[in-house]
Design an enzyme around this catalytic site. Structure first.
Site, PDB file in Angstrom:
ATOM      1  CB  CYS A 175     -75.102  86.222 -25.912  1.00 25.36           C
ATOM      2  SG  CYS A 175     -74.158  86.863 -27.283  1.00 25.36           S
ATOM      3  CG  HIS A 216     -78.744  88.116 -26.174  1.00 22.20           C
ATOM      4  ND1 HIS A 216     -77.805  88.994 -25.679  1.00 22.20           N
ATOM      5  CD2 HIS A 216     -78.252  87.657 -27.351  1.00 22.20           C
ATOM      6  CE1 HIS A 216     -76.790  89.059 -26.526  1.00 22.20           C
ATOM      7  NE2 HIS A 216     -77.034  88.264 -27.546  1.00 22.20           N
ATOM      8  CG  ASN A 270     -74.963  90.778 -29.481  1.00 20.82           C
ATOM      9  OD1 ASN A 270     -74.687  90.687 -28.290  1.00 20.82           O
ATOM     10  ND2 ASN A 270     -75.144  89.714 -30.251  1.00 20.82           N
TER      11      ASN A 270
END
Ligand code: ACO
Length: 328
Positions: A115, A255, A285
């Protein structure tokens, strides 16, 4: 040698058409819209069609970023793709994207920082632009996490989605600049979030398939605690490195993994809601793609204007973490 300034000249994004809602997931595993919404903030996510891959989605995002930067594919000197879901182990996804776009002369390589990948990619592009080695660099994040999601595991399958986004990083002559970047990582946490099968440690066999080793595994609660600590630390570190006060931050793009993590980082930086960009509810996500997708939408919605102080903060598998201070 006088170092140059690097900035993000153009951006693009691509999400697959198919939407999978929390209510759809209720029919697949023992979960509820209420649980997913209150624990994560996610309402829906996009899922790639059979013929879509990291390279096809990344190429679509890259096309738009190149156009948005006022450039042509031939102007690109280097392609860096961030992905944990490459089309295949090799050729690398950047090479596949270059082929789709008809780019023949650019360097091509991928990086893997889960990520945190987009900020890691930006940090590399920044150095090449600073030294004058290259003029225009594509930093692409493209993830088809639906292909490595265990759709029988309610602990993980409600969290992830598919998306791609791209940025062209170029030399800046104005105020816009990637001011500073901070990178961090700690491999001691590797077993909290990982995909065990398919590499040289556990190559694909009947047993790895049977034991569901080709899917992402996550110890959510332990990951959550480290994510909050490291994202908050990274946010404070980059403000100090770039000499920006909390009150001078115009927009934070964290994020997008979990609303509760985002709210804790927001609290650390003492920011009001209008200074934090959140689109987690629409996409879930999407690993390396969350930050550039959010960046694209923030610009589209007028939440970010040239000259604004932008902070990016990421955290992901590895563990890796990263932050960036950008004068947009
Ligand atoms: N629906 C209903 N119940 C569920 C579900 C679900 N989808 N998933 C888990 N539960 C249950 C668990 O089984 C557990 O039940 P139990 O108490 O009977 O054992 C209970 O809910 C609580 O589970 P926890 O894991 O403790 O829940 P938590 O509040 O920690 O939320 C979550 C889980 C959302 C995964 C959270 O921990 C999280 O967001 N973690 C961090 C994710 C992250 O930041 N990842 C890093 C980036 S990802 C990347 O790099 C690719």
């Amino acid at each position: 040698m006088k170092l140059k300034q690097a900035y993000i000249k153009g951006i693009g994004m691509y999400v697959p058409k198919k939407v999978l809602t929390n209510h759809d997931l209720e029919k697949m595993v023992d979960t509820s819209d209420e649980w997913i919404t209150t624990r994560t903030g996610i309402k829906e996510r996009h899922i790639a069609a059979k013929n879509e891959t990291s390279s096809t989605m990344g190429a679509e995002a890259a096309k738009e970023a190149i156009k948005n930067a006022g450039l042509k594919p031939k102007d690109i000197d280097l392609i860096i793709t961030n992905t944990i879901t490459p089309d295949m182990p090799f050729p690398n996804t950047s090479a596949l994207i270059a082929n789709i776009l008809g780019i023949k002369k650019a360097g091509v390589f991928d990086i893997e920082a889960a990520c945190s990948g987009f900020i890691y990619g930006l940090s590399i592009a920044k150095q090449y632009i600073r030294t004058g080695e290259y003029k225009n660099i594509l930093v692409i994040s493209s993830e088809v996490l639906s292909r490595v999601t265990d759709w029988e595991d309610r602990n993980t399958c409600v969290l992830f989605g598919d998306a791609a986004a791209a940025a062209v990083v170029s030399e800046s002559s104005g105020k816009s600049e990637i001011i500073s970047i901070y990178l961090g990582g700690d491999g001691a946490y590797g077993d909290l979030l990982y995909l065990p099968g398919g590499g040289s440690l556990h190559p694909a066999t009947e047993a790895t398939v049977k034991n569901r080793m080709h899917y992402m595994k996550m110890k959510g609660n332990e990951t959550f605690k480290v994510a909050v600590t490291k994202m908050s630390e990274s946010a404070l570190t980059i403000l100090e490195k770039a000499n920006i006060k909390k009150s001078d931050v115009d927009l934070l793009i964290p994020h997008q993994a979990n609303m509760r993590i985002i709210k804790m980082v927001q609290k650390t930086l003492e920011l009001s809601d209008d200074k934090v960009y959140i689109n987690l509810q629409k996409y879930g996500n999407t690993s390396a793609a969350t930050i550039p997708v959010a960046l694209y939408e923030a610009v589209q919605e007028g939440r970010l204007k040239r000259g604004d102080n932008l902070i990016l903060v990421a955290f992901g598998g590895g563990f890796t973490w990263a932050s960036a201070a950008i004068r947009w």
